[in-house]
Design a protein around this motif. Structure first.
Motif, PDB file in Angstrom:
ATOM      1  N   ASN A 163       0.835  -1.187   0.000  1.00 22.14           N
ATOM      2  CA  ASN A 163       0.000   0.000   0.000  1.00 22.14           C
ATOM      3  C   ASN A 163       0.873   1.240   0.000  1.00 22.14           C
ATOM      4  O   ASN A 163       1.898   1.293   0.672  1.00 22.14           O
ATOM      5  N   LEU A 164       0.450   2.235  -0.758  1.00 26.50           N
ATOM      6  CA  LEU A 164       1.142   3.518  -0.806  1.00 26.50           C
ATOM      7  C   LEU A 164       0.203   4.604  -0.318  1.00 26.50           C
ATOM      8  O   LEU A 164      -1.018   4.494  -0.455  1.00 26.50           O
ATOM      9  N   THR A 165       0.804   5.649   0.236  1.00 23.80           N
ATOM     10  CA  THR A 165       0.000   6.783   0.686  1.00 23.80           C
ATOM     11  C   THR A 165       0.693   8.080   0.298  1.00 23.80           C
ATOM     12  O   THR A 165       1.918   8.131   0.182  1.00 23.80           O
ATOM     13  N   CYS A 166      -0.107   9.106   0.118  1.00 25.00           N
ATOM     14  CA  CYS A 166       0.424  10.419  -0.222  1.00 25.00           C
ATOM     15  C   CYS A 166       0.686  11.183   1.071  1.00 25.00           C
ATOM     16  O   CYS A 166      -0.244  11.386   1.865  1.00 25.00           O
ATOM     17  N   PRO A 167       1.924  11.632   1.301  1.00 21.36           N
ATOM     18  CA  PRO A 167       2.217  12.372   2.525  1.00 21.36           C
ATOM     19  C   PRO A 167       1.557  13.756   2.560  1.00 21.36           C
ATOM     20  O   PRO A 167       1.382  14.325   3.622  1.00 21.36           O
ATOM     21  N   LYS A 168       1.146  14.265   1.407  1.00 25.99           N
ATOM     22  CA  LYS A 168       0.566  15.593   1.339  1.00 25.99           C
ATOM     23  C   LYS A 168      -0.961  15.569   1.515  1.00 25.99           C
ATOM     24  O   LYS A 168      -1.503  16.226   2.391  1.00 25.99           O
ATOM     25  N   CYS A 169      -1.649  14.765   0.698  1.00 24.16           N
ATOM     26  CA  CYS A 169      -3.120  14.778   0.769  1.00 24.16           C
ATOM     27  C   CYS A 169      -3.699  13.532   1.451  1.00 24.16           C
ATOM     28  O   CYS A 169      -4.913  13.392   1.540  1.00 24.16           O
ATOM     29  N   ARG A 170      -2.833  12.631   1.909  1.00 24.52           N
ATOM     30  CA  ARG A 170      -3.207  11.466   2.725  1.00 24.52           C
ATOM     31  C   ARG A 170      -4.038  10.398   2.003  1.00 24.52           C
ATOM     32  O   ARG A 170      -4.590   9.522   2.635  1.00 24.52           O
ATOM     33  N   LYS A 171      -4.141  10.471   0.675  1.00 24.90           N
ATOM     34  CA  LYS A 171      -4.851   9.416  -0.056  1.00 24.90           C
ATOM     35  C   LYS A 171      -3.951   8.190  -0.126  1.00 24.90           C
ATOM     36  O   LYS A 171      -2.730   8.298  -0.227  1.00 24.90           O
ATOM     37  N   SER A 172      -4.557   7.010  -0.087  1.00 32.64           N
ATOM     38  CA  SER A 172      -3.767   5.780  -0.186  1.00 32.64           C
ATOM     39  C   SER A 172      -4.304   4.911  -1.313  1.00 32.64           C
ATOM     40  O   SER A 172      -5.461   5.050  -1.722  1.00 32.64           O
ATOM     41  N   ALA A 173      -3.421   4.031  -1.812  1.00 39.73           N
ATOM     42  CA  ALA A 173      -3.796   3.164  -2.922  1.00 39.73           C
ATOM     43  C   ALA A 173      -2.934   1.906  -2.895  1.00 39.73           C
ATOM     44  O   ALA A 173      -1.742   1.966  -2.578  1.00 39.73           O
ATOM     45  N   PRO A 174      -3.541   0.757  -3.231  1.00 41.57           N
ATOM     46  CA  PRO A 174      -2.760  -0.486  -3.273  1.00 41.57           C
ATOM     47  C   PRO A 174      -1.877  -0.530  -4.521  1.00 41.57           C
ATOM     48  O   PRO A 174      -2.217   0.061  -5.542  1.00 41.57           O
TER      49      PRO A 174
END
Length: 188
Positions: A163-174
């Motif tokens: 899983n990855l996440t965006c440190p700026k907008c906090r969205k995550s995606a597999p």
């Protein structure tokens, strides 16, 4: 073994004495050079080949390539191979590739969009060249090596196993991640 410099079209040997190998072709029982380079007549293997000083950078089975994901469908991803690992030269063969859903992960995958997104940079292994370039990311060292957030274009960071996440907008995606995601260094 003997060696000398040869030019394209130059007669090298008789087909009765040697087997034509890379950089050569056969016509009327004679072996000719198909490229400029050094002729190598291997007496032990009975082969004639021409070793070019600047060989073509074409892809072969089991080569490791870096590619960008161009599109995803439910059962397949299309990608463009941009570099072969270990060389900084352009790839001279076809760079349009496909990755079938069954070749993405050793785990069951039913939807490619859960593993890759358009724009992801991946490391993959070549498993087929003809009739088209086919890749796999099943190996642990293969998979997504760099990905950007679809909303703000910030580089995503690992959060969890796949899983990855965006440190700026906090969205995550597999994603199907390479084992060294985030530690890959690219030269400018």
């Amino acid at each position: 073994m003997s060696a000398k410099t040869v030019f394209p079209g130059e007669e090298l040997a008789e087909e009765e004495e040697y087997e034509a190998s890379e950089g050569t072709y056969v016509s009327n029982g004679k072996i000719y050079a198909s490229t400029f380079g050094e002729l190598v007549l291997d007496e032990d293997a009975c082969t004639a080949k021409v070793m070019t000083p600047n060989p073509v950078n074409s892809l072969n089975i089991d080569d490791i390539v870096y590619a960008t994901i161009d599109d995803t469908r439910k059962t397949m991803a299309t990608a463009t191979a941009i570099a072969r690992s270990g060389t900084d030269r352009c790839i001279s063969s076809s760079t349009v590739a496909t990755i079938h859903v069954s070749k993405i992960s050793p785990d069951y995958t039913n939807d490619v969009s859960q593993e890759f997104r358009k724009g992801d940079l991946i490391r993959a292994r070549v498993i087929g060249i003809k009739p088209s370039l086919q890749l796999t990311t099943k190996d642990p060292h293969c998979g997504v090596v760099r990905s950007l957030c679809g909303t703000c274009k910030t580089e995503l960071v690992v959060k969890g196993k796949n899983n990855l996440t965006c440190p700026k907008c906090r969205k995550s995606a597999p994603r199907k991640l390479a084992d060294d995601y985030g530690d890959v260094v690219f030269d400018d």
